[in-house]
Design an enzyme around this catalytic site. Structure first.
Site, PDB file in Angstrom:
ATOM      1  CB  CYS A   1      -0.994  -0.017   1.157  1.00 28.94           C
ATOM      2  SG  CYS A   1      -2.388   1.113   0.918  1.00 28.94           S
TER       3      CYS A   1
ATOM      4  CG  HIS B   1      -4.135  -3.462   3.038  1.00 24.02           C
ATOM      5  ND1 HIS B   1      -3.738  -3.006   4.273  1.00 24.02           N
ATOM      6  CD2 HIS B   1      -4.086  -2.385   2.206  1.00 24.02           C
ATOM      7  CE1 HIS B   1      -3.474  -1.708   4.201  1.00 24.02           C
ATOM      8  NE2 HIS B   1      -3.693  -1.312   2.953  1.00 24.02           N
TER       9      HIS B   1
ATOM     10  CD  GLU C   1      -2.501  -5.965   5.814  1.00 31.32           C
ATOM     11  OE1 GLU C   1      -3.022  -4.841   5.951  1.00 31.32           O
ATOM     12  OE2 GLU C   1      -1.914  -6.302   4.760  1.00 31.32           O
TER      13      GLU C   1
END
Length: 693
Positions: free
Chosen positions: A82, A174, A176
Site C-alpha cells: 500500500c 492488503h 494481511e
C-alpha cells in the site's frame, strides 16, 4: 529475520503475524521515524529483507513516510504494501494520483501475470483494497507491472509491480486483511526471492544478539502485571432465595441509603448482573489526564495523592497483590469496578484540548475496589452474596435485603432543555471527513457530536437510570454514581473481556433502527452492503492488529453477523486473542487498545488526531469503557455508548439544573451518505432520549 517498517498504521501487526506464520521468520517492527537513518544503516545487515507496511498519508509527504525513501538507496530486498508500494513507485518517478472511486475495506478480484512473486496464487484472486491514492500509468521504465484490478467502469488499477534489476517488489492491496486470500503465499514467495538475491550477491545476513537487543529496547512493550499467586482465596458466599431483579434490589439499597455500583445485563447476551457494595474501607482511585503524573486516592475517610509513571502501571501494581487463581464460578468476586474516559486512551493530544468546563480536574479514570457484592445469574435466576472479608458481612447484607419493596420508576424524565447537535455543523464536519478520506489520511472516521440536557437537580440519577433501563434495556447496562461524575449506560457493545486463557472483543459497526415494518431479514439485507461491511471489516482488521501487537494467536469467531437488540439491529464481529505462552495479560490489552477502535476509525492514531481537531471538545466518558476487573483476573468492559453522563463540578450546572451529556456518532467512510449518517446518528441518540418522551 525481517524488518517491518510501520507508518503508524492500524493493520501493521496483522502483517507481522501473517509473515511470521507463513515464513517462520522473526519480524521486528519499528515506526518509520523511530530509528534515525544513520543508526538504521548499521542494523540493515541483520535482516534478510525489509517489508514497508501500509499507513495513512501520501508517499510524497516527508512526515508520512520517515526513513522509507532512504531505503530505496540501499541494496536490500524490499516488499512494499500500500503506502510502501506507492513509495517504491514514487522513488522511480511514477505519478501518484487520487482514485476517482476510493476503496476502503472493499474486496476486489486481482489478476496477475504469473511472476515468481505471485507463484502459487490463482491467476484471479480476491483481496482487500484500502487506498484512496494509486500509481498512475504509464509505469516508470525501471518497473514492471505484475497485477491489476478492474474498476466497475472497466478502468484498470495497478495492484503489483517489481523493479527490473533490483530486489524490490510492491503490492497495492492488503494481503494481511481477514478477507484477503493468498497473503501467506505472497510473503513466502518474497522471502524466497530475497534469499536467492542475497545468495547471488553474497550478501551475508549476520546474527548479532547485542544489536538485536538494542533494537528491542526501542520497541518492546513490558508486561504490566506480575501477580503474586501464592495468596489463597478466602471467599465467603451464600445463595439467597429471591426472585427480585437487579433493579429491584438496587432500589431497596437506594431506599436504605446504601451506596452501590451496578453492572446490569438487562438483555442478551449478558448472563450476570453485578451489584458492587463499596464501604468507607474501599479504595477509590481517580486519575485525570489534566494531572497525568498524579493519582488521587481515598480510603477510610482519608484522601491523598501519589506520583505515578502511568495510570496503567499503578493499577497493575495495586492489583498484583490481590490476584488469586481462578477457582470460583463467578465472573466477579471482588476487585475494581469503574470506568475509563476516551481521553485516557492513546493518541489524544491533551495539550490541544480546549479549556475544561469544570471547576476541578475532569475525572478520566474512576475505580473503586469492591470486597462485597451481590451477583445475579440471569440464566438460572440464582442470586449470591459474596464477601472477601467475613461471613458476618454477608449476613449484614442479607438482613438489609429482607425488607419487602417493589421497584418503582417514573414514566419519563422531565428535561428543562435538550440541545441537540447542529445539523449544519455536522454536515460541514462530514464533508471535511470526506476530504481527508480521499486524501489518504484515514480509511474511516467515527465522527461524534454531543447533546446537552438540563435535568432538574432534585431528580436523583438513580431515578433517571431506572427509566433508561426500562426504555432501552441492554446487555451492558451500568449505573455508576461517583463523588465527581455519574454514568448511566445502556450500551449494547462489549469492548473487551478476558480471563487467564483468552480475551474477546465484540465491535459493532452498522446500525438499523427497529420499526414495525423492519424485519430481521430486511435489516440483514440493508447491513450486508459494501458500505456497512466495509465499516465492520476495517474495525475487525484494526482490532486484530491491536491484539497481534502483544499476542501470537488471534482468531475471528464471528465475522459481520447481524444481531437484534431492543431498539436496533446491528452488525457485530467477535475477535479473540489467546494468552497461552504469552507474558501479557488482559490489562496489557486494555491499556494498549484504548480508545476503542469502533469509536475512532482507522488508522487509529491519525484518525484520533483528525477527530480531535474536528470535534474540538473533550468526549469525556463517552467513547470510553466501563466494567470490572476481578481479583481472579477475569474482566469485562463495555464501550460507553447509548449513555448519559454528568460531571458534578461542571460549570454549566446551576442550583436548580444539572447538565447531562449524551454522545452519538457513526463511522464515516467514502461510501457514506451525509443524510444517511445524520439519520443513523439520530437513531442512536434517540435510543437514550426516549426517556424524555
Amino acid at each position: 529475520m525481517l524488518l517491518l517498517i510501520d507508518s503508524y498504521d492500524s493493520f501493521t501487526y496483522n502483517l507481522r503475524s501473517l509473515v511470521e506464520e507463513a515464513t517462520g521468520e522473526t519480524v521486528l517492527v519499528i515506526h518509520n521515524d523511530q530509528v534515525p537513518q544513520h543508526e538504521l544503516q548499521s542494523y540493515l545487515g541483520l535482516f534478510k529483507g525489509v517489508i514497508i507496511g501500509p499507513g495513512p498519508g501520501n508517499p510524497s509527504v516527508d512526515g508520512d513516510v520517515g526513513v522509507i525513501p532512504w531505503l530505496f538507496t540501499q541494496d536490500i530486498p524490499l516488499l512494499g504494501i500500500c503506502l510502501g508500494f506507492q513509495s517504491l513507485c514514487l522513488s522511480q518517478g511514477c505519478a501518484i494520483e487520487e482514485l476517482g472511486d476510493v476503496k476502503h475495506g472493499q474486496v476486489y478480484k486481482v489478476t496477475h501475470n504469473g511472476d515468481p512473486l505471485l507463484d502459487g496464487i490463482d491467476e484471479s484472486f480476491e483481496s482487500v483494497r484500502y487506498h484512496s491514492l494509486h500509481v498512475a500509468d504509464p509505469l516508470a521504465d525501471s518497473l514492471e507491472k505484475l497485477a491489476y484490478t478492474t474498476e466497475p467502469d472497466g478502468t484498470e488499477v495497478i495492484m503489483a509491480v517489481k523493479h527490473k534489476t533490483k530486489p524490490w517488489y510492491g503490492v497495492q492491496y492488503h494481503p494481511e486483511s481477514i478477507c484477503s486470500t493468498f497473503g501467506s503465499t505472497l510473503v513466502s514467495n518474497f522471502l524466497s526471492l530475497a534469499g536467492k538475491y542475497n545468495e547471488s550477491r553474497s550478501r551475508t545476513v549476520y546474527e548479532d544478539p547485542g544489536s538485536v537487543e538494542m533494537l528491542l529496547r526501542k520497541i518492546n512493550i513490558e508486561p504490566l502485571l506480575t501477580p503474586k499467586l501464592d495468596k489463597p482465596l478466602k471467599l465467603h458466599q451464600k445463595l439467597i432465595p429471591t426472585s427480585s431483579s437487579p433493579v429491584t434490589i438496587c432500589d431497596l439499597l437506594f431506599q436504605r441509603g446504601k451506596e452501590f455500583m451496578l453492572l446490569n445485563s438487562a438483555s442478551s447476551p449478558g448472563n450476570w448482573s453485578i451489584i458492587g457494595l463499596p464501604s468507607k474501607a474501599s479504595l477509590r482511585i481517580t486519575h485525570s489526564t489534566e494531572s497525568n503524573d498524579k493519582v488521587s486516592l481515598q480510603q477510610h475517610g482519608e484522601s491523598w495523592e501519589e506520583d505515578i509513571s502511568s495510570i496503567w502501571s499503578f493499577l497493575s501494581d495495586t492489583m498484583s497483590s490481590h490476584i488469586v487463581p481462578k477457582t470460583s464460578q463467578f465472573p466477579f468476586i471482588g476487585g475494581f469496578l469503574g470506568l475509563f474516559s476516551y481521553e485516557e486512551g492513546h493518541f489524544v493530544q491533551l495539550e490541544k484540548l480546549p479549556r475544561v468546563t469544570s471547576s476541578s480536574n475532569v475525572p478520566d479514570t474512576k475505580l473503586v475496589f469492591i470486597e462485597e457484592c451481590i451477583l445475579m445469574n440471569n440464566s438460572t435466576g440464582e442470586t449470591f452474596i459474596t464477601s472477601l472479608n467475613s461471613a458476618e458481612h454477608i449476613q449484614e447484607i442479607e438482613e438489609l435485603l429482607n425488607f419487602p419493596t417493589q421497584a418503582t420508576h417514573l414514566d419519563e424524565i422531565h428535561a428543562e432543555y435538550i440541545n441537540k447537535p447542529d445539523k449544519a455543523n455536522y454536515l460541514s464536519n462530514f464533508n471535511k471527513c470526506q476530504q481527508l478520506l480521499r486524501s489518504g489520511d484515514s480509511y474511516e472516521l467515527c465522527l461524534t457530536v454531543p447533546t446537552e440536557i438540563g435535568i432538574p437537580a432534585n431528580i436523583h440519577p438513580w431515578e433517571i437510570y431506572k427509566v433508561l433501563t426500562v426504555k432501552n434495556p441492554s446487555p451492558y447496562s451500568a449505573y455508576f454514581n461517583f463523588d465527581d461524575c455519574v454514568l448511566l449506560s445502556s450500551s449494547p457493545e462489549r469492548f473487551l473481556s478476558w480471563d487467564n486463557e483468552t480475551c474477546e472483543l465484540r465491535p459493532i459497526k452498522g446500525t438499523v433502527k427497529k420499526t414495525v415494518d423492519m424485519t430481521y431479514e430486511r435489516a440483514k439485507s440493508i447491513l450486508n452492503t459494501p458500505k456497512e461491511l466495509g465499516e465492520n471489516l476495517m474495525i475487525v482488521d484494526l482490532i486484530r492488529h491491536d491484539l497481534y501487537q502483544l499476542l501470537k494467536k488471534v482468531s475471528v469467531t464471528k465475522l459481520m453477523s447481524v444481531e437484534e437488540y431492543s431498539t436496533v439491529y446491528q452488525l457485530v464481529s467477535v475477535i479473540q486473542g489467546h494468552f497461552k505462552g504469552s507474558a501479557y495479560s488482559g490489562i496489557d490489552i486494555l491499556s494498549q487498545s484504548l480508545p476503542p477502535g469502533s469509536m475512532t476509525g482507522a488508522p487509529k492514531k491519525r484518525s484520533v488526531e483528525i477527530l480531535q481537531e474536528l470535534e474540538v471538545l473533550r468526549r469525556g466518558l463517552y467513547s470510553g469503557v466501563c466494567g470490572y476487573w476481578s481479583i481472579e483476573n477475569n474482566a469485562d468492559w463495555s464501550v460507553i455508548i447509548r449513555s448519559m453522563f454528568h460531571y458534578k463540578d461542571d460549570l454549566k450546572n446551576t442550583r436548580d439544573t444539572n447538565l447531562w451529556k449524551i454522545g452519538a456518532g457513526g463511522a464515516i467512510t467514502v461510501l457514506s451518505d451525509p443524510e444517511g449518517e445524520w439519520e443513523e446518528m439520530l437513531t442512536k441518540l434517540d435510543s437514550v432520549l426516549r426517556i424524555f418522551q
